[in-house]
Design a protein around this motif. Structure first.
Motif, PDB file in Angstrom:
ATOM      1  N   ASN A 282       0.827  -1.206   0.000  1.00 45.20           N
ATOM      2  CA  ASN A 282       0.000   0.000   0.000  1.00 45.20           C
ATOM      3  C   ASN A 282       0.860   1.255   0.000  1.00 45.20           C
ATOM      4  O   ASN A 282       0.515   2.254  -0.628  1.00 45.20           O
TER       5      ASN A 282
ATOM      6  N   ARG B  96       2.074   1.594  -3.553  1.00 48.43           N
ATOM      7  CA  ARG B  96       0.962   2.036  -4.394  1.00 48.43           C
ATOM      8  C   ARG B  96       0.712   3.531  -4.220  1.00 48.43           C
ATOM      9  O   ARG B  96       0.541   4.264  -5.190  1.00 48.43           O
ATOM     10  N   THR B  97       0.741   3.987  -2.975  1.00 47.06           N
ATOM     11  CA  THR B  97       0.503   5.403  -2.713  1.00 47.06           C
ATOM     12  C   THR B  97       1.633   6.257  -3.285  1.00 47.06           C
ATOM     13  O   THR B  97       1.384   7.311  -3.869  1.00 47.06           O
TER      14      THR B  97
ATOM     15  N   GLN C 115       0.998   6.150  -7.151  1.00 43.58           N
ATOM     16  CA  GLN C 115      -0.272   6.648  -7.659  1.00 43.58           C
ATOM     17  C   GLN C 115      -0.513   8.131  -7.383  1.00 43.58           C
ATOM     18  O   GLN C 115      -1.081   8.834  -8.217  1.00 43.58           O
ATOM     19  N   VAL C 116      -0.094   8.618  -6.230  1.00 43.41           N
ATOM     20  CA  VAL C 116      -0.365  10.016  -5.872  1.00 43.41           C
ATOM     21  C   VAL C 116       0.299  10.987  -6.857  1.00 43.41           C
ATOM     22  O   VAL C 116      -0.376  11.889  -7.375  1.00 43.41           O
TER      23      VAL C 116
ATOM     24  N   ASN D 182      -4.380  11.017   1.460  1.00 44.46           N
ATOM     25  CA  ASN D 182      -3.344  10.031   1.183  1.00 44.46           C
ATOM     26  C   ASN D 182      -2.286   9.990   2.281  1.00 44.46           C
ATOM     27  O   ASN D 182      -1.657   8.956   2.492  1.00 44.46           O
TER      28      ASN D 182
ATOM     29  N   VAL E  74      -3.531   7.556   4.746  1.00 45.03           N
ATOM     30  CA  VAL E  74      -3.275   6.196   4.265  1.00 45.03           C
ATOM     31  C   VAL E  74      -1.819   5.800   4.528  1.00 45.03           C
ATOM     32  O   VAL E  74      -1.528   4.684   4.973  1.00 45.03           O
ATOM     33  N   VAL E  75      -0.897   6.709   4.281  1.00 47.90           N
ATOM     34  CA  VAL E  75       0.527   6.429   4.504  1.00 47.90           C
ATOM     35  C   VAL E  75       0.796   6.182   5.993  1.00 47.90           C
ATOM     36  O   VAL E  75       1.499   5.236   6.353  1.00 47.90           O
TER      37      VAL E  75
END
Length: 158
Positions: free
Chosen positions: A24, A27-28, A31-32, A53, A56-57
């Motif tokens: 994850n 991905r972040t 994707q960000v 985000n 999420v991190v």
């Protein structure tokens, strides 16, 4: 508690939990910047996107830390992992609903629901997993006690 003392089910569950959190994070990180470069965001939208985000991190970093301490047998990590996985299971169920109502195959819901429910069961169902966190620990102190063992000090001569 060392890596070799943990039951195999805990080693696998902690590895999958930490691996999903690390995936994850990757991905972040990928994707960000792509979304920010390709999107036509206002300043407020960009700030909100980055703030969400960042949450999420931070949760992914917490999950990596929790995975490390699961293997070491820390009860706080066990409780934290169960709470995090319970919330993820609920999110997986919520993600299932719109896709099932529309008649689509629920990819997003299954991607979240199956690993979270599997890890939750792996951390709670096997007796060896529960025993890894609930057994009484032998703590050793580097200091020698100045009083005889077994008393509260009342029977010492004055």
């Amino acid at each position: 508690m060392s890596w070799s003392a943990a039951p195999p089910v805990i080693k696998v569950a902690a590895g999958v939990f930490g691996g999903l959190a690390a995936a994850n994070l990757v991905r972040t990180a990928v994707q960000v910047p792509m979304n920010l470069a390709n999107g036509n965001y206002s300043d407020a939208g960009r700030a909100l996107f980055l703030a969400l985000n960042m949450i999420v991190v931070l949760l992914s970093l917490l999950a990596v830390l929790v995975a490390f301490h699961l293997v070491r047998g820390r009860i706080w990590a066990w409780v934290t992992a169960m709470v995090m996985l319970g919330v993820l299971t609920l999110f997986g169920l919520v993600f299932l609903l719109p896709q099932l109502i529309n008649g689509d195959f629920p990819w997003m819901g299954l991607v979240v629901l199956v690993p979270s429910l599997g890890l939750l069961l792996a951390l709670t169902v096997p007796r060896s997993a529960r025993g890894h966190f609930t057994r009484k620990r032998d703590y050793s102190s580097p200091y020698q006690a100045p009083w005889p063992a077994g008393g509260n000090g009342a029977e010492r001569p004055h």
